[in-house]
Design a protein around this motif. Sequence first.
Motif, PDB file in Angstrom:
ATOM      1  N   ALA A 105      44.166  29.682  43.866  1.00 31.30           N
ATOM      2  CA  ALA A 105      42.996  30.054  44.693  1.00 31.30           C
ATOM      3  C   ALA A 105      43.665  31.048  45.540  1.00 31.30           C
ATOM      4  O   ALA A 105      44.187  31.146  46.370  1.00 31.30           O
ATOM      5  N   ILE A 107      42.421  33.473  48.101  1.00 35.86           N
ATOM      6  CA  ILE A 107      41.387  33.633  49.148  1.00 35.86           C
ATOM      7  C   ILE A 107      42.011  34.364  50.492  1.00 35.86           C
ATOM      8  O   ILE A 107      43.415  34.141  50.741  1.00 35.86           O
ATOM      9  N   ILE A 112      42.024  25.733  51.437  1.00 35.45           N
ATOM     10  CA  ILE A 112      41.641  25.412  49.661  1.00 35.45           C
ATOM     11  C   ILE A 112      42.241  23.919  49.711  1.00 35.45           C
ATOM     12  O   ILE A 112      42.870  23.379  50.661  1.00 35.45           O
ATOM     13  N   SER A 130      45.152  29.573  53.364  1.00 35.04           N
ATOM     14  CA  SER A 130      45.185  30.638  52.100  1.00 35.04           C
ATOM     15  C   SER A 130      46.636  31.164  52.197  1.00 35.04           C
ATOM     16  O   SER A 130      46.687  31.669  50.832  1.00 35.04           O
ATOM     17  N   THR A 154      35.139  27.266  55.451  1.00 36.86           N
ATOM     18  CA  THR A 154      34.571  27.377  54.126  1.00 36.86           C
ATOM     19  C   THR A 154      35.830  26.642  53.540  1.00 36.86           C
ATOM     20  O   THR A 154      37.075  26.873  53.488  1.00 36.86           O
ATOM     21  N   TYR A 156      37.211  25.608  49.952  1.00 36.42           N
ATOM     22  CA  TYR A 156      37.587  25.893  48.579  1.00 36.42           C
ATOM     23  C   TYR A 156      38.189  24.802  47.537  1.00 36.42           C
ATOM     24  O   TYR A 156      39.225  24.705  47.749  1.00 36.42           O
ATOM     25  N   VAL A 158      39.339  23.018  44.481  1.00 37.15           N
ATOM     26  CA  VAL A 158      40.236  23.301  42.873  1.00 37.15           C
ATOM     27  C   VAL A 158      40.583  21.945  42.522  1.00 37.15           C
ATOM     28  O   VAL A 158      41.077  21.106  43.119  1.00 37.15           O
ATOM     29  N   VAL A 175      32.540  25.133  48.513  1.00 39.09           N
ATOM     30  CA  VAL A 175      32.767  25.957  47.455  1.00 39.09           C
ATOM     31  C   VAL A 175      33.495  25.234  46.464  1.00 39.09           C
ATOM     32  O   VAL A 175      35.006  25.293  46.652  1.00 39.09           O
ATOM     33  N   LEU A 177      35.628  26.190  43.123  1.00 36.82           N
ATOM     34  CA  LEU A 177      36.097  27.087  42.134  1.00 36.82           C
ATOM     35  C   LEU A 177      36.444  26.510  40.641  1.00 36.82           C
ATOM     36  O   LEU A 177      37.623  26.066  40.460  1.00 36.82           O
TER      37      LEU A 177
END
Length: 222
Positions: A105, A107, A112, A130, A154, A156, A158, A175, A177
């Motif tokens: 990822a 970002i 993450i 990140s 936020t 993310y 995965v 979010v 991915l």
Amino acid sequence: MNYILNIETATKRCSVSIAKEGKTIVCNEIAEEGYSHAERLHVFIEESIAAAGISYSDLAAIAVSQGPGSYTGLRIGVSAAKGLCYALGIPLIAVDTLQSLAAQAKIEKGLIVPMLDARRMEVYSAVFSSNLESKRAILAEVITEDSFQEFEETLYFVGDCAGKCKTVLTKENFVFLDEIVYPSAKEMSALSYDKFLKNDFVDVAYFEPYYLKDFMITTSKK
């Protein structure tokens, strides 16, 4: 030149890469429902060595995905890595499976959350920044609507848990991915080279994969 052979077998993906100074130069991988790791792994290793134009004697170290993940997959990968290290007299590097999954990822802001399926609503998960710094320890947990409520950034997500977790993890800052499903030996390259430079090796004789079997049920803080 420091060549490292990276082995990833913690999930349905069987993946092998050759890295030169931390950069992936060759990668062979496949993801199958039938877990063909035992048949594919040594073939991929041979093919990767040949494609890189090197020999086994050129390898400076072997890196293996340490888990958490599939018990059988981890055993196959670790056994192969140990055997090569013994035969070649080179060090063994253990790479966090969830960290290498998170590395896919790209970002700039946020966090993450790599998650790997562990049946039902159970997952193996962690939280990374990140730049792949750990922000929460690896947990085996049961996902509920209250999971990850402590994070305002936020997130993310995965991994291979999107299908079963999307209906539960519905906050606006969550979010998924979807294109990032399984860890790959490609992303192990930079991580294993960093450990190589730091002489961060594990004992070839006594190293065991990180199975992480105990599950924690997350309860509401309300």
